[in-house]
Design a protein around this motif. Structure first.
Motif, PDB file in Angstrom:
ATOM      1  N   THR A   1       0.830  -1.203   0.000  1.00  0.00           N
ATOM      2  CA  THR A   1       0.000   0.000   0.000  1.00  0.00           C
ATOM      3  C   THR A   1       0.868   1.258   0.000  1.00  0.00           C
ATOM      4  O   THR A   1       0.511   2.270  -0.598  1.00  0.00           O
ATOM      5  CB  THR A   1      -0.988  -0.018   1.186  1.00  0.00           C
TER       6      THR A   1
ATOM      7  N   ARG B   1       1.776   1.733  -3.537  1.00  0.00           N
ATOM      8  CA  ARG B   1       0.627   2.299  -4.256  1.00  0.00           C
ATOM      9  C   ARG B   1       0.459   3.778  -3.942  1.00  0.00           C
ATOM     10  O   ARG B   1       0.142   4.573  -4.836  1.00  0.00           O
ATOM     11  CB  ARG B   1      -0.665   1.549  -3.891  1.00  0.00           C
TER      12      ARG B   1
ATOM     13  N   ARG C   1      -1.825  -7.561  -4.729  1.00  0.00           N
ATOM     14  CA  ARG C   1      -2.749  -7.451  -3.599  1.00  0.00           C
ATOM     15  C   ARG C   1      -3.727  -8.620  -3.570  1.00  0.00           C
ATOM     16  O   ARG C   1      -4.056  -9.152  -2.513  1.00  0.00           O
ATOM     17  CB  ARG C   1      -3.512  -6.124  -3.718  1.00  0.00           C
TER      18      ARG C   1
ATOM     19  N   THR D   1      -2.069 -10.240   2.586  1.00  0.00           N
ATOM     20  CA  THR D   1      -2.788  -8.998   2.340  1.00  0.00           C
ATOM     21  C   THR D   1      -4.295  -9.234   2.348  1.00  0.00           C
ATOM     22  O   THR D   1      -5.045  -8.475   2.970  1.00  0.00           O
ATOM     23  CB  THR D   1      -2.334  -8.389   0.995  1.00  0.00           C
TER      24      THR D   1
ATOM     25  N   LEU E   1      -4.573   6.632   0.210  1.00  0.00           N
ATOM     26  CA  LEU E   1      -3.910   5.326   0.377  1.00  0.00           C
ATOM     27  C   LEU E   1      -3.153   5.250   1.704  1.00  0.00           C
ATOM     28  O   LEU E   1      -3.051   4.164   2.293  1.00  0.00           O
ATOM     29  CB  LEU E   1      -3.019   5.023  -0.824  1.00  0.00           C
TER      30      LEU E   1
END
Lengths: 255, 255
Positions: free
Chosen positions: A95, A98, A170, A176, A218
């Motif tokens: 994350t 991301r 993911r 995750t 995020l």
């Protein structure tokens, strides 16, 4: 872009292996509660998110059971077989990646996103809002669609491919998926409002706002995972979460 | 993170296919010079970097020959066989993705890079400087090493994996290798000075400077490719390159 190449076992896997060794040596026996998360973190000199990943890896391997608000207990297991997959990056790093990369993609997309793509985004927001009341899987489909429309709006297939790869990862990562499951168990749903703000920034062709809103969205997903995987009582958790944020505050404070 | 998934043929491939059709139909015959790059760009409503990619793809397939300072000529070929690989992202998108993602990686790395990693970077700078006088392949090894040390200094294996994937793609892409070859043929060597500035920013733990210097370095790599693949006379090129920069100036102006 090739599989993630991880030369050494991931940090949480090393911690999980050490805990397994302690369980197998009889230091922690069946029914015992493991030390508190902060103590485990200082014992192994790792961050608390790493301890959370290790504990969930142990849970997946049936070494321990997490009792919310109470602690992590060693359980008797029939199937203590496998070792932890050494490909699993885990939700925190995924994350964070991301947040950085999708933030930049949003900034680039803001310059050139088309009216057609904006219309697709608006439609996806409606899907998200409707489906927040329904099944989570459809919601996640709308969520992914939203992020991929923005990735493609960069008109750069290398960028699109990287972001799609992170989403694939993911979905592939057992760790995750398990940690997101915990977030959903806490009743947390992806924020339509945060997605709408990103959409508004793109519509205004405001690159800086699009970057900051996407990155902020995020980083709050990371907060959500930190909170949902907190083992100790919620009250105590509130204070302790501060510490766990230390590592990820670096990303947060980059601007 | 999975292979790049490209649903439709890349834009330059579509243009290359159309040019092949025009050659095969007899519109452009052996020995003829193709229209100027700017005319091709407006003929197909694409950017000039896309025309460059298409021309180099045609060159790789032995349809045309690029004579520097003169033009692109249709040649008689023994082996007009294959069609263009539909996986090849090309150097412009690849380097733009690196500019955005490696910029963010450098900013994150600035917060936590260790003295040991800084020492490794300093050593790599020396290798680069020495090897600039020697063979280019060794230099590129030092170049990649430099960028990967920074990627790993983020302590985020998802980020490291993405950046390594983009380097792998650069090595795998025939089009990109060919265009970098042209850059080297022009006598351009990777700038040790630009790498040294990134190193100094990391050493000062200055995230914002590290981001801007890394991003600037990679945007200048795009400039280098634009200049080295300019077909028309150098004097004319100087003026025209401005236009090609339009698309990539979006990335440049994001801050």
């Amino acid at each position: 872009m090739g599989s993630p190449t991880v030369k050494t076992p991931r940090l949480y896997q090393q911690v999980a292996e050490k805990l397994v060794a302690l369980i197998e040596s009889g230091k922690y026996t069946v029914g015992m509660r493991l030390p508190a998360e902060r103590d485990l973190a200082s014992m192994f000199s790792v961050s608390r998110p790493t301890i959370r990943e290790a504990v969930i890896a142990l849970e997946l391997e049936s070494f321990v059971e997490v009792r919310m608000g109470s602690g992590v207990y060693v359980i008797e297991s029939r199937k203590r077989k496998s070792r932890f997959s050494d490909k699993d990056v885990g939700p925190f790093e995924l994350t964070e990646a991301r947040a950085l990369f999708e933030g930049e993609a949003a900034a680039l997309a803001a310059s050139m996103i088309t009216d057609d793509e904006l219309a697709q985004l608006a439609e996806t927001l409606n899907e998200m809002a409707c489906e927040n009341n329904n099944d989570i899987e459809t919601h996640e489909a709308a969520d992914k669609k939203f992020h991929m429309i923005i990735a493609r709006a960069t008109n750069n297939s290398a960028i699109t491919s990287v972001i799609e790869g992170l989403w694939d990862e993911r979905e592939r990562s057992v760790l995750t998926r398990r940690m997101y499951q915990k977030v959903r168990d806490c009743g947390v749903k992806p924020s339509v409002e945060e997605h709408r703000e990103v959409y508004e920034a793109l519509k205004a062709h405001n690159a800086q706002a699009a970057r900051e809103l996407m990155r902020g969205h995020l980083m709050r997903v990371i907060d959500g995972i930190l909170e949902a995987t907190e083992v100790e009582a919620v009250e105590a958790a509130r204070n302790q979460v501060t510490k766990c944020r230390e590592r990820y505050s670096m990303t947060r404070n980059l601007y």
